[in-house]
Design an enzyme around this catalytic site. Structure first.
Site, PDB file in Angstrom:
ATOM      1  N   HIS A 199     -34.804   7.664   7.243  1.00 44.66           N
ATOM      2  CA  HIS A 199     -36.084   8.285   6.915  1.00 44.66           C
ATOM      3  C   HIS A 199     -36.150   9.651   7.578  1.00 44.66           C
ATOM      4  O   HIS A 199     -35.667   9.805   8.704  1.00 44.66           O
ATOM      5  CB  HIS A 199     -37.251   7.408   7.411  1.00 44.66           C
ATOM      6  CG  HIS A 199     -38.525   7.719   6.713  1.00 44.66           C
ATOM      7  ND1 HIS A 199     -39.339   8.751   7.097  1.00 44.66           N
ATOM      8  CD2 HIS A 199     -39.109   7.149   5.627  1.00 44.66           C
ATOM      9  CE1 HIS A 199     -40.379   8.799   6.282  1.00 44.66           C
ATOM     10  NE2 HIS A 199     -40.263   7.842   5.389  1.00 44.66           N
TER      11      HIS A 199
ATOM     12  N   ASP B  90     -38.594   0.617   1.806  1.00 44.41           N
ATOM     13  CA  ASP B  90     -38.011   0.095   0.570  1.00 44.41           C
ATOM     14  C   ASP B  90     -37.046  -1.066   0.800  1.00 44.41           C
ATOM     15  O   ASP B  90     -36.646  -1.721  -0.155  1.00 44.41           O
ATOM     16  CB  ASP B  90     -37.266   1.218  -0.167  1.00 44.41           C
ATOM     17  CG  ASP B  90     -38.246   2.222  -0.751  1.00 44.41           C
ATOM     18  OD1 ASP B  90     -39.329   1.797  -1.170  1.00 44.41           O
ATOM     19  OD2 ASP B  90     -37.929   3.416  -0.763  1.00 44.41           O
TER      20      ASP B  90
HETATM   21  N1  CMC Z   1     -27.099   5.519   4.832  1.00 41.96           N
HETATM   22  C1  CMC Z   1     -26.110   6.093   5.547  1.00 41.96           C
HETATM   23  N2  CMC Z   1     -26.266   7.229   6.244  1.00 41.96           N
HETATM   24  C2  CMC Z   1     -27.482   7.773   6.230  1.00 41.96           C
HETATM   25  C3  CMC Z   1     -28.553   7.241   5.532  1.00 41.96           C
HETATM   26  C4  CMC Z   1     -28.326   6.051   4.817  1.00 41.96           C
HETATM   27  N3  CMC Z   1     -29.294   5.481   4.105  1.00 41.96           N
HETATM   28  N4  CMC Z   1     -29.634   8.017   5.681  1.00 41.96           N
HETATM   29  C5  CMC Z   1     -29.243   9.023   6.460  1.00 41.96           C
HETATM   30  N5  CMC Z   1     -27.950   8.896   6.804  1.00 41.96           N
HETATM   31  C6  CMC Z   1     -27.152   9.789   7.653  1.00 41.96           C
HETATM   32  C7  CMC Z   1     -26.634  10.960   6.813  1.00 41.96           C
HETATM   33  O1  CMC Z   1     -25.395  10.686   6.236  1.00 41.96           O
HETATM   34  C8  CMC Z   1     -26.589  12.068   7.841  1.00 41.96           C
HETATM   35  O2  CMC Z   1     -25.444  11.886   8.629  1.00 41.96           O
HETATM   36  P1  CMC Z   1     -24.638  13.166   9.188  1.00 41.96           P
HETATM   37  O3  CMC Z   1     -25.625  13.889  10.054  1.00 41.96           O
HETATM   38  O4  CMC Z   1     -23.507  12.576   9.923  1.00 41.96           O
HETATM   39  O5  CMC Z   1     -24.232  13.964   7.977  1.00 41.96           O
HETATM   40  C9  CMC Z   1     -27.804  11.782   8.742  1.00 41.96           C
HETATM   41  O6  CMC Z   1     -28.035  10.370   8.631  1.00 41.96           O
HETATM   42  C10 CMC Z   1     -29.054  12.522   8.288  1.00 41.96           C
HETATM   43  O7  CMC Z   1     -29.270  12.213   6.912  1.00 41.96           O
HETATM   44  P2  CMC Z   1     -30.044  13.144   5.907  1.00 41.96           P
HETATM   45  O8  CMC Z   1     -29.756  12.707   4.507  1.00 41.96           O
HETATM   46  O9  CMC Z   1     -29.780  14.572   6.247  1.00 41.96           O
HETATM   47  O10 CMC Z   1     -31.525  12.795   6.307  1.00 41.96           O
HETATM   48  P3  CMC Z   1     -32.805  13.186   5.491  1.00 41.96           P
HETATM   49  O11 CMC Z   1     -33.908  13.225   6.455  1.00 41.96           O
HETATM   50  O12 CMC Z   1     -32.577  14.385   4.650  1.00 41.96           O
HETATM   51  O13 CMC Z   1     -32.940  11.962   4.475  1.00 41.96           O
HETATM   52  C11 CMC Z   1     -33.481  10.034   3.352  1.00 41.96           C
HETATM   53  C12 CMC Z   1     -33.839  10.950   4.531  1.00 41.96           C
HETATM   54  C13 CMC Z   1     -34.572   8.993   3.204  1.00 41.96           C
HETATM   55  C14 CMC Z   1     -33.463  10.868   2.062  1.00 41.96           C
HETATM   56  C15 CMC Z   1     -32.124   9.378   3.607  1.00 41.96           C
HETATM   57  O14 CMC Z   1     -32.174   8.627   4.779  1.00 41.96           O
HETATM   58  C16 CMC Z   1     -31.645   8.534   2.443  1.00 41.96           C
HETATM   59  O15 CMC Z   1     -31.109   9.086   1.477  1.00 41.96           O
HETATM   60  N6  CMC Z   1     -31.830   7.179   2.516  1.00 41.96           N
HETATM   61  C17 CMC Z   1     -31.420   6.286   1.441  1.00 41.96           C
HETATM   62  C18 CMC Z   1     -32.440   6.324   0.317  1.00 41.96           C
HETATM   63  C19 CMC Z   1     -33.727   5.623   0.705  1.00 41.96           C
HETATM   64  O16 CMC Z   1     -33.721   4.512   1.228  1.00 41.96           O
HETATM   65  N7  CMC Z   1     -34.863   6.283   0.400  1.00 41.96           N
HETATM   66  C20 CMC Z   1     -36.186   5.762   0.681  1.00 41.96           C
HETATM   67  C21 CMC Z   1     -36.856   6.588   1.729  1.00 41.96           C
HETATM   68  S1  CMC Z   1     -38.335   5.832   2.411  1.00 41.96           S
HETATM   69  C22 CMC Z   1     -39.450   5.721   1.145  1.00 41.96           C
HETATM   70  C23 CMC Z   1     -39.690   6.954   0.382  1.00 41.96           C
HETATM   71  O17 CMC Z   1     -39.710   8.064   0.860  1.00 41.96           O
HETATM   72  O18 CMC Z   1     -39.935   6.790  -0.819  1.00 41.96           O
END
Ligand code: CMC
Length: 380
Positions: free
Chosen positions: A263, A317
């Site tokens: 998140h 989720d």
């Molecule tokens: N699985 C594996 N690695 C992850 C995940 C994950 N679900 N989420 C983040 N990371 C890692 C990512 O690879 C990165 O690692 P590094 O720094 O080594 O490259 C680090 O954590 C930061 O990730 P990010 O994508 O830059 O973080 P963000 O704040 O941009 O993304 C997020 C947040 C929710 C988009 C992301 O965690 C994600 O894609 N999660 C999976 C999809 C999901 O479950 N979405 C629902 C979100 S909650 C409800 C909503 O908003 O609707």
């Protein structure tokens, strides 16, 4: 003034886009408050419509106010037959989120008066959207299976009526109560992608149906609301508890996101995930074991071990899909259900935006060339 690269934050991370008093997230301690009240308290002591009222009008309703609000919503649940006719033409293979986005936008055609400075107009629009969105989701679900839509049942409350319109059976009181809690948990969550989308659309002073339609389109993506549907497909793909570790390791090595984890704000377990997990357990105790639950627990354990140091924990989720599938809801309706609930938050932000409106018009850091020459087509 020209923007500089050092001011640019991809995804606008940590850039305030508004002043808001609607909700607050403490991502380090895992706390979510709506108008200052802990979401856990609202979920267990209140109802979804009471929460929607609180979010939109910034006060807990009195008994009379709540009853009036509930009865107006019950009265406006039906949708015009021409909207139903329009929805009948939607392809049955289309995703329910696309059907919802189209139908929400269509409400603007049927209710075209726009009086954004009239509190009565605002209330009517809030009532219509909260009342009709669940009916449209359920109607599309029935029609894509070749059935006529099931008319709303005025004897049932908001949550029970939605489950009824999906199945034509009055739900078990526990199922209806749990579903109502799920709606409360999804009702609002500060300025996320879909809410921002709603605010940008609202800032042009367009109608509230366009505001909600744009937010629905934004919620649909797999990085936002669409993740709940993908969690269930992921658990199906993993298949057995023995495959959990290798699945997680494969994703991590290949930099593939594990759905339902991580998140932008929470760096601990999302408090909504904790509540949803307890609801899932309550449902399993009542209605029988779910084979995906053990799998989910194991996946949470492995991800904590492997990615806990990066603050990657279950988000809202992760457990919602387990609850919904136990309630007999098909997985492609999980995100529309998220939308049904989030309409409350979007409308609260719509109202807040209107009160202090200035049209959103960010700037950019231009990275293109200047003074380029036009090359005639035959010379390219
Ligand atoms: N699985 C594996 N690695 C992850 C995940 C994950 N679900 N989420 C983040 N990371 C890692 C990512 O690879 C990165 O690692 P590094 O720094 O080594 O490259 C680090 O954590 C930061 O990730 P990010 O994508 O830059 O973080 P963000 O704040 O941009 O993304 C997020 C947040 C929710 C988009 C992301 O965690 C994600 O894609 N999660 C999976 C999809 C999901 O479950 N979405 C629902 C979100 S909650 C409800 C909503 O908003 O609707």
């Amino acid at each position: 003034m020209t923007a500089t690269l050092c001011e640019y934050k991809p995804g606008l991370e940590n850039i305030p886009a508004a002043k808001s008093s609607i909700s607050h997230v403490d991502g380090q301690q895992g706390i979510l408050e709506y108008r200052g009240i802990n979401v856990q308290e609202l979920a267990f002591k209140g109802s979804f419509l009471e929460t929607a009222y609180l979010l939109i009008w910034d006060k807990l309703p009195t008994k009379e106010e709540l009853e009036g609000f509930e009865s107006d919503i019950t009265y406006h649940r039906r949708i015009k037959y021409r909207i139903r006719d329009m929805m009948k033409c939607f392809p049955e293979s289309g995703h329910p989120m696309d059907a919802l986005q189209t139908s929400a936008a269509a409400l603007g055609l049927f209710y075209s008066r726009r009086a954004l400075d009239d509190p009565k107009y605002i209330r009517k629009a809030v009532v219509r959207l909260l009342a009709k969105i669940p009916t449209m989701v359920a109607a599309f679900h029935q029609m894509r299976r070749g059935n006529d839509p099931i008319q709303p049942n005025d004897e049932l409350d908001y949550a029970a009526n939605f489950l009824y319109m999906l199945t034509e059976r009055k739900p078990h009181p526990l199922a209806a109560r749990i579903f109502d809690v799920c709606l409360t948990l999804h009702a609002e969550h500060t300025i996320n992608a879909s809410t921002f989308s709603a605010m940008v659309t609202a800032s042009t002073l367009t109608d509230p149906y366009a505001v909600v339609a744009s937010a629905v389109g934004t919620l649909a993506g797999p990085l936002h609301g669409g993740a709940n549907e993908e969690v269930l497909s992921m658990l199906e793909e993993i298949g057995s508890i023995d495959n959990v570790r290798s699945y997680a390791e494969h994703c991590i090595t290949n930099k593939k996101k594990i759905m339902g984890f991580g998140h932008r704000v929470y760096k601990v377990k999302d408090p909504r995930a904790t509540i949803l997990q307890s609801l899932a357990v309550q449902l399993f105790d009542e209605t029988g074991h779910d084979r995906y639950y053990e799998l989910a627990i194991e996946l949470e354990k492995v991800i904590e071990e492997k990615l806990g140091h990066k603050g990657i924990y279950p988000n809202v989720d992760f457990y919602s899909g387990l609850v919904y599938s136990k309630l007999g809801i098909p997985s492609d309706l999980f995100t529309p259900i998220f939308a049904i609930a989030r309409v409350a938050g979007w409308l609260a932000h719509w109202k807040e935006q209107l009160a202090v409106n200035r049209i959103f018009r960010p700037t950019q850091v231009y990275t293109g060339v200047h003074n380029a020459s036009y090359i005639p087509i035959e010379e390219r």
